[in-house]
Design a protein around this motif. Sequence first.
Motif, PDB file in Angstrom:
ATOM      1  N   ILE A  36    -101.902 -54.436 -25.844  1.00  0.00           N
ATOM      2  CA  ILE A  36    -102.921 -53.664 -26.551  1.00  0.00           C
ATOM      3  C   ILE A  36    -102.519 -52.196 -26.459  1.00  0.00           C
ATOM      4  O   ILE A  36    -102.394 -51.637 -25.365  1.00  0.00           O
ATOM      5  CB  ILE A  36    -104.324 -53.879 -25.962  1.00  0.00           C
ATOM      6  CG1 ILE A  36    -104.713 -55.355 -26.059  1.00  0.00           C
ATOM      7  CG2 ILE A  36    -105.352 -53.004 -26.694  1.00  0.00           C
ATOM      8  CD1 ILE A  36    -106.042 -55.709 -25.428  1.00  0.00           C
ATOM      9  N   LEU A  37    -102.264 -51.620 -27.638  1.00  0.00           N
ATOM     10  CA  LEU A  37    -101.917 -50.199 -27.728  1.00  0.00           C
ATOM     11  C   LEU A  37    -103.204 -49.403 -27.924  1.00  0.00           C
ATOM     12  O   LEU A  37    -104.158 -49.889 -28.529  1.00  0.00           O
ATOM     13  CB  LEU A  37    -100.957 -49.964 -28.894  1.00  0.00           C
ATOM     14  CG  LEU A  37     -99.627 -50.721 -28.811  1.00  0.00           C
ATOM     15  CD1 LEU A  37     -98.854 -50.572 -30.110  1.00  0.00           C
ATOM     16  CD2 LEU A  37     -98.810 -50.235 -27.634  1.00  0.00           C
ATOM     17  N   LYS A  38    -103.237 -48.170 -27.432  1.00  0.00           N
ATOM     18  CA  LYS A  38    -104.453 -47.360 -27.521  1.00  0.00           C
ATOM     19  C   LYS A  38    -104.791 -46.933 -28.938  1.00  0.00           C
ATOM     20  O   LYS A  38    -105.941 -46.710 -29.260  1.00  0.00           O
ATOM     21  CB  LYS A  38    -104.348 -46.144 -26.608  1.00  0.00           C
ATOM     22  CG  LYS A  38    -104.467 -46.512 -25.151  1.00  0.00           C
ATOM     23  CD  LYS A  38    -104.801 -45.327 -24.291  1.00  0.00           C
ATOM     24  CE  LYS A  38    -104.993 -45.809 -22.862  1.00  0.00           C
ATOM     25  NZ  LYS A  38    -105.372 -44.751 -21.979  1.00  0.00           N
ATOM     26  N   ASN A  39    -103.779 -46.813 -29.789  1.00  0.00           N
ATOM     27  CA  ASN A  39    -104.009 -46.353 -31.159  1.00  0.00           C
ATOM     28  C   ASN A  39    -103.558 -47.395 -32.161  1.00  0.00           C
ATOM     29  O   ASN A  39    -102.669 -48.201 -31.882  1.00  0.00           O
ATOM     30  CB  ASN A  39    -103.253 -45.042 -31.410  1.00  0.00           C
ATOM     31  CG  ASN A  39    -103.657 -43.966 -30.431  1.00  0.00           C
ATOM     32  OD1 ASN A  39    -104.836 -43.742 -30.206  1.00  0.00           O
ATOM     33  ND2 ASN A  39    -102.674 -43.316 -29.828  1.00  0.00           N
ATOM     34  N   LYS A  40    -104.158 -47.346 -33.360  1.00  0.00           N
ATOM     35  CA  LYS A  40    -103.702 -48.182 -34.467  1.00  0.00           C
ATOM     36  C   LYS A  40    -102.285 -47.748 -34.821  1.00  0.00           C
ATOM     37  O   LYS A  40    -101.930 -46.580 -34.681  1.00  0.00           O
ATOM     38  CB  LYS A  40    -104.589 -47.987 -35.700  1.00  0.00           C
ATOM     39  CG  LYS A  40    -105.880 -48.754 -35.643  1.00  0.00           C
ATOM     40  CD  LYS A  40    -105.590 -50.186 -35.864  1.00  0.00           C
ATOM     41  CE  LYS A  40    -106.561 -50.852 -36.788  1.00  0.00           C
ATOM     42  NZ  LYS A  40    -106.340 -52.287 -36.748  1.00  0.00           N
ATOM     43  N   ILE A  41    -101.475 -48.701 -35.288  1.00  0.00           N
ATOM     44  CA  ILE A  41    -100.108 -48.368 -35.683  1.00  0.00           C
ATOM     45  C   ILE A  41     -99.865 -48.824 -37.116  1.00  0.00           C
ATOM     46  O   ILE A  41    -100.516 -49.740 -37.613  1.00  0.00           O
ATOM     47  CB  ILE A  41     -99.066 -48.992 -34.727  1.00  0.00           C
ATOM     48  CG1 ILE A  41     -99.190 -50.515 -34.684  1.00  0.00           C
ATOM     49  CG2 ILE A  41     -99.185 -48.404 -33.332  1.00  0.00           C
ATOM     50  CD1 ILE A  41     -98.081 -51.211 -33.930  1.00  0.00           C
ATOM     51  N   SER A  42     -98.909 -48.213 -37.734  1.00  0.00           N
ATOM     52  CA  SER A  42     -98.552 -48.543 -39.122  1.00  0.00           C
ATOM     53  C   SER A  42     -97.645 -49.775 -39.153  1.00  0.00           C
ATOM     54  O   SER A  42     -97.120 -50.200 -38.118  1.00  0.00           O
ATOM     55  CB  SER A  42     -97.827 -47.364 -39.765  1.00  0.00           C
ATOM     56  OG  SER A  42     -96.555 -47.192 -39.156  1.00  0.00           O
ATOM     57  N   GLU A  43     -97.449 -50.296 -40.338  1.00  0.00           N
ATOM     58  CA  GLU A  43     -96.519 -51.421 -40.503  1.00  0.00           C
ATOM     59  C   GLU A  43     -95.095 -51.001 -40.133  1.00  0.00           C
ATOM     60  O   GLU A  43     -94.328 -51.788 -39.599  1.00  0.00           O
ATOM     61  CB  GLU A  43     -96.576 -51.969 -41.928  1.00  0.00           C
ATOM     62  CG  GLU A  43     -97.826 -52.771 -42.228  1.00  0.00           C
ATOM     63  CD  GLU A  43     -98.035 -53.952 -41.286  1.00  0.00           C
ATOM     64  OE1 GLU A  43     -97.066 -54.718 -41.047  1.00  0.00           O
ATOM     65  OE2 GLU A  43     -99.165 -54.118 -40.785  1.00  0.00           O
ATOM     66  N   LYS A  44     -94.762 -49.737 -40.405  1.00  0.00           N
ATOM     67  CA  LYS A  44     -93.437 -49.220 -40.038  1.00  0.00           C
ATOM     68  C   LYS A  44     -93.283 -49.221 -38.520  1.00  0.00           C
ATOM     69  O   LYS A  44     -92.249 -49.636 -37.990  1.00  0.00           O
ATOM     70  CB  LYS A  44     -93.257 -47.806 -40.590  1.00  0.00           C
ATOM     71  CG  LYS A  44     -91.893 -47.226 -40.290  1.00  0.00           C
ATOM     72  CD  LYS A  44     -91.738 -45.823 -40.846  1.00  0.00           C
ATOM     73  CE  LYS A  44     -90.388 -45.250 -40.444  1.00  0.00           C
ATOM     74  NZ  LYS A  44     -90.241 -43.848 -40.805  1.00  0.00           N
ATOM     75  N   ASP A  45     -94.330 -48.773 -37.809  1.00  0.00           N
ATOM     76  CA  ASP A  45     -94.300 -48.793 -36.341  1.00  0.00           C
ATOM     77  C   ASP A  45     -94.164 -50.226 -35.824  1.00  0.00           C
ATOM     78  O   ASP A  45     -93.404 -50.493 -34.890  1.00  0.00           O
ATOM     79  CB  ASP A  45     -95.568 -48.168 -35.758  1.00  0.00           C
ATOM     80  CG  ASP A  45     -95.593 -46.656 -35.868  1.00  0.00           C
ATOM     81  OD1 ASP A  45     -94.515 -46.053 -35.917  1.00  0.00           O
ATOM     82  OD2 ASP A  45     -96.702 -46.085 -35.900  1.00  0.00           O
ATOM     83  N   LYS A  46     -94.900 -51.139 -36.440  1.00  0.00           N
ATOM     84  CA  LYS A  46     -94.824 -52.547 -36.043  1.00  0.00           C
ATOM     85  C   LYS A  46     -93.403 -53.078 -36.207  1.00  0.00           C
ATOM     86  O   LYS A  46     -92.898 -53.808 -35.368  1.00  0.00           O
ATOM     87  CB  LYS A  46     -95.793 -53.375 -36.891  1.00  0.00           C
ATOM     88  CG  LYS A  46     -96.734 -54.227 -36.087  1.00  0.00           C
ATOM     89  CD  LYS A  46     -97.603 -55.056 -36.978  1.00  0.00           C
ATOM     90  CE  LYS A  46     -99.043 -54.763 -36.604  1.00  0.00           C
ATOM     91  NZ  LYS A  46     -99.999 -55.603 -37.304  1.00  0.00           N
ATOM     92  N   SER A  47     -92.763 -52.660 -37.290  1.00  0.00           N
ATOM     93  CA  SER A  47     -91.398 -53.082 -37.561  1.00  0.00           C
ATOM     94  C   SER A  47     -90.431 -52.519 -36.510  1.00  0.00           C
ATOM     95  O   SER A  47     -89.519 -53.216 -36.048  1.00  0.00           O
ATOM     96  CB  SER A  47     -90.991 -52.640 -38.959  1.00  0.00           C
ATOM     97  OG  SER A  47     -89.673 -52.999 -39.233  1.00  0.00           O
TER      98      SER A  47
END
Length: 187
Positions: free
Chosen positions: A38-49
């Motif tokens: 669980i990360l503290k902030n939402k992430i983008s699809e690019k970050d997920k990649s």
Amino acid sequence: MEKLHLKNMVCNRCILVVKSELEQLGYTIHSVELGEVILKNKISEKDKSIIASKLETFGFEILNDSNSKTIEKIKTILIDLVQNKNNDINSNLSDYLIENLHHDYSKLSNLFSFVEGISIEKYFINLKIEKVKELIVYDELSLSEIANFLNYSSVSHLSNQFKKVTGFSPSYFKKIKESKRKELDHL
């Protein structure tokens, strides 16, 4: 917050690797447990990649569909039960999974069997037998102590199950040792 479910995250070393790699990439972590970050902030699809690419080098995979997540949660719970909780449950396996996953057991069982080609119970027995092999190889506990440690009803029950799964008696296995062990994430 952003929750990521990871495949092949089956031990405490895995937690340390994932945590370290995510911190090196600059992500702020809320928590890391077996099979889940669980990360503290939402992430983008690019970050997920980026995360997926980095963790893939260590054998981890981010799961996206709900069936894969459920299967991985089942495996994670069972591995944790055998590795860290010494199979110490106060109810039967189906009730334990229902309590932890909040799903109907027949649905969990059918999904697991369909996807993995093995029942939850057989998978759990295989995990326990791999743990027995590990403890035999370490040669620190007697077979009676191993049976007690893993909550077998008797040494005879453990021996019969061991022979049924491996084809060897525990005493014969002790002679041939490590060449017959598998890593838990390869079951």
